[in-house]
Write a protein that holds these residues in place. Structure first.
Motif, mmCIF file in Angstrom:
data_model
loop_
_atom_site.group_PDB
_atom_site.id
_atom_site.type_symbol
_atom_site.label_atom_id
_atom_site.label_comp_id
_atom_site.label_asym_id
_atom_site.label_seq_id
_atom_site.Cartn_x
_atom_site.Cartn_y
_atom_site.Cartn_z
ATOM 1 N N LYS A 179 0.667 -0.950 0.576
ATOM 2 C CA LYS A 179 0.160 -0.138 0.335
ATOM 3 C C LYS A 179 0.558 1.548 0.118
ATOM 4 O O LYS A 179 2.153 1.441 0.576
ATOM 5 C CB LYS A 179 -1.044 0.046 1.513
ATOM 6 C CG LYS A 179 -1.626 -1.320 2.040
ATOM 7 C CD LYS A 179 -2.914 -1.381 0.572
ATOM 8 C CE LYS A 179 -3.730 -2.981 0.963
ATOM 9 N NZ LYS A 179 -4.589 -2.474 -0.058
ATOM 10 N N TRP B 38 0.969 4.452 1.041
ATOM 11 C CA TRP B 38 0.008 5.523 2.385
ATOM 12 C C TRP B 38 1.205 6.345 3.379
ATOM 13 O O TRP B 38 1.670 5.998 4.014
ATOM 14 C CB TRP B 38 -0.495 4.905 3.335
ATOM 15 C CG TRP B 38 -1.674 5.034 4.214
ATOM 16 C CD1 TRP B 38 -1.428 5.482 6.051
ATOM 17 C CD2 TRP B 38 -3.298 5.400 3.953
ATOM 18 N NE1 TRP B 38 -3.053 6.199 6.539
ATOM 19 C CE2 TRP B 38 -3.673 5.837 5.568
ATOM 20 C CE3 TRP B 38 -3.781 5.863 3.047
ATOM 21 C CZ2 TRP B 38 -4.528 6.562 5.159
ATOM 22 C CZ3 TRP B 38 -4.732 5.918 3.145
ATOM 23 C CH2 TRP B 38 -5.154 6.786 3.918
ATOM 24 N N LYS C 57 2.590 10.890 1.751
ATOM 25 C CA LYS C 57 2.997 11.295 0.474
ATOM 26 C C LYS C 57 3.680 12.983 0.739
ATOM 27 O O LYS C 57 3.705 13.183 2.603
ATOM 28 C CB LYS C 57 2.159 10.839 -0.541
ATOM 29 C CG LYS C 57 1.077 12.422 0.609
ATOM 30 C CD LYS C 57 -0.318 12.593 -1.197
ATOM 31 C CE LYS C 57 -1.353 13.094 -0.561
ATOM 32 N NZ LYS C 57 -2.503 13.652 -1.630
HETATM 33 C C1 DP6 Z 1 -5.414 2.346 0.752
HETATM 34 O O1 DP6 Z 1 -4.552 7.725 -4.049
HETATM 35 O O2 DP6 Z 1 -6.805 7.834 -2.473
HETATM 36 O O3 DP6 Z 1 -5.944 3.379 -1.757
HETATM 37 O O4 DP6 Z 1 -3.031 10.190 -3.373
HETATM 38 O O5 DP6 Z 1 -4.351 11.469 -2.000
HETATM 39 O O6 DP6 Z 1 -5.751 10.836 -3.536
HETATM 40 P P1 DP6 Z 1 -4.198 10.378 -2.836
HETATM 41 O O7 DP6 Z 1 -4.922 9.158 -2.691
HETATM 42 P P2 DP6 Z 1 -5.410 7.829 -2.642
HETATM 43 O O8 DP6 Z 1 -4.944 6.777 -1.988
HETATM 44 C C2 DP6 Z 1 -4.927 5.284 -2.144
HETATM 45 C C3 DP6 Z 1 -4.052 4.497 -0.856
HETATM 46 C C4 DP6 Z 1 -4.951 3.328 -0.607
HETATM 47 C C5 DP6 Z 1 -3.724 2.177 -0.817
HETATM 48 C C6 DP6 Z 1 -3.092 2.455 -1.957
HETATM 49 O O9 DP6 Z 1 -3.970 2.580 -3.334
HETATM 50 O O10 DP6 Z 1 -2.107 1.739 -2.694
#
Ligand code: DP6
Length: 359
Positions: free
Chosen positions: A32, A34, A36
């Motif tokens: 994942k 999580w 940034k």
């Molecule tokens: C938990 O891509 O929705 O799905 O960059 O802020 O738009 P932003 O976040 P986003 O985060 C996804 C997080 C996750 C894990 C993953 O898809 O790697």
């Protein structure tokens, strides 16, 4: 990091009107993302299966206008004008304007539909933003016909990432890595790349059934969740672990080690949610039925000698992953047992897919 490569240099051809339609998929991360930093730079590498059935279809009609400082677009979702979705898309255009200066020259009419029910708790930002990115790249290609497909995909992923990090993994398939990683050739924080090594046949046409446990609005958005990783006491260890897990996953995918796959995928899902539980403020996105389903999956795996496992994204829904060879028995289990824990017994059968398609 070479972002200059994404700023168009060549003199554009004249295009008065154009219209492009793209179908782009959702994806499910095995390791994942999580956490940034700006601008949408991931704290660790992640890897995902591209999906096939959960997708967005977007058409953008471009018609030439007087170039001025404003980006001009209308947005329709499932045939209706959607003012409430506009700020996110306006922000996206702001972030990409340096790389797509041509957006100032056109009035854009965006029409989008999702294959999955709206507000099903399935993140539509990955498929939604990657579809817009592909439409922009189609216009760019018409303005500059010398562009090659490899560059188009790379830049589309780069643009999609600026809208939503996970969207960078929705251009290609069946497996995409996003985030610089020493052991993944060509990987970058700026865009997703196709997993560059041969995948073991065990993972071919891998199945993902998405169990819709809770279709309500999330209490805490991904944006806030990512932000909370800045002050998180376990953040640095988590980012290190995730990068190590990408190495492990790379080996597992090449060797076809199903036991190691199950262990790593489930551990990643629970670690993601453990980060939420240990954030401050803390929050819980799982629901009681999320845990019921996990327990039922564990029971089924033990008694049926199955390779079934689960993963979670930032919500209560459960993604059930299993090899194609177990499709009949697992689908039977989903319909007869797991569906009972879903809201209105709803679930979606999906499988691994190959990325964006021009329609
Ligand atoms: C938990 O891509 O929705 O799905 O960059 O802020 O738009 P932003 O976040 P986003 O985060 C996804 C997080 C996750 C894990 C993953 O898809 O790697």
């Amino acid at each position: 990091m070479n972002i200059a490569q994404f700023i168009p240099k060549t003199q554009s051809l004249k295009v008065e009107k154009a219209s492009f339609t793209w179908q782009t998929p959702s994806n499910i991360a095995l390791v994942k993302y999580w956490g940034k930093s700006n601008p949408q730079i991931p704290k660790n590498a992640s890897i995902s299966f591209t999906l096939n059935n959960c997708h967005t279809i977007t058409t953008i009609d471009f018609s030439k206008k007087e170039a001025n400082a404003a980006v001009d677009f209308d947005l329709f979702f499932e045939g209706k004008e959607k003012e409430e979705f506009k700020p996110k898309i306006a922000e996206f255009f702001k972030r990409v304007q340096e790389y797509c200066p041509y957006i100032f020259d056109y009035k854009m009419t965006i029409n989008s539909v999702n294959s999955f029910p709206h507000s099903s708790g399935i993140a539509s930002s990955a498929s939604g933003l990657s579809a817009i990115a592909m439409c922009l790249m189609s216009l760019e290609q018409e303005l500059n016909p010398n562009l090659i497909q490899e560059f188009i995909n790379k830049k589309a992923s780069f643009l999609a990432r600026l809208g939503s990090g996970s969207a960078s993994r929705s251009i290609e398939g069946p497996l995409v890595v996003w985030g610089t990683h020493a052991e993944v050739a060509g990987s970058s924080d700026l865009f997703g790349v196709q997993f560059p090594y041969k995948i073991h046949p065990f993972f071919e046409n891998y199945q993902d059934a998405i169990l819709l446990v809770d279709k309500g609005e999330k209490q805490v958005s991904s944006t806030i969740g990512h932000d909370l990783m800045h002050e998180h006491p376990f953040a640095e260890n988590r980012f290190k672990q995730a990068n190590e897990n990408v190495s492990k996953m790379s080996k597992i995918l090449q060797e076809g080690d199903s036991k190691a796959f199950i262990n790593l995928v489930e551990s990643e899902a629970l670690t993601l949610h453990a980060m939420m539980l240990t954030s401050n403020p803390y929050f819980i996105l799982m629901k009681p039925n999320t845990l019921e389903i996990i327990n039922k999956i564990w029971e089924f795996r033990a008694t049926q000698n199955s390779a079934i496992c689960f993963t979670l994204d930032a919500g209560a829904n459960v993604h059930v992953l299993y090899p194609q060879s177990e499709k009949d028995i697992v689908n039977h289990f989903i319909e007869n047992v797991l569906a009972g824990y879903c809201q209105k017994k709803q679930y979606i059968y999906d499988s691994v897919g190959f990325g964006a398609k021009k329609l």
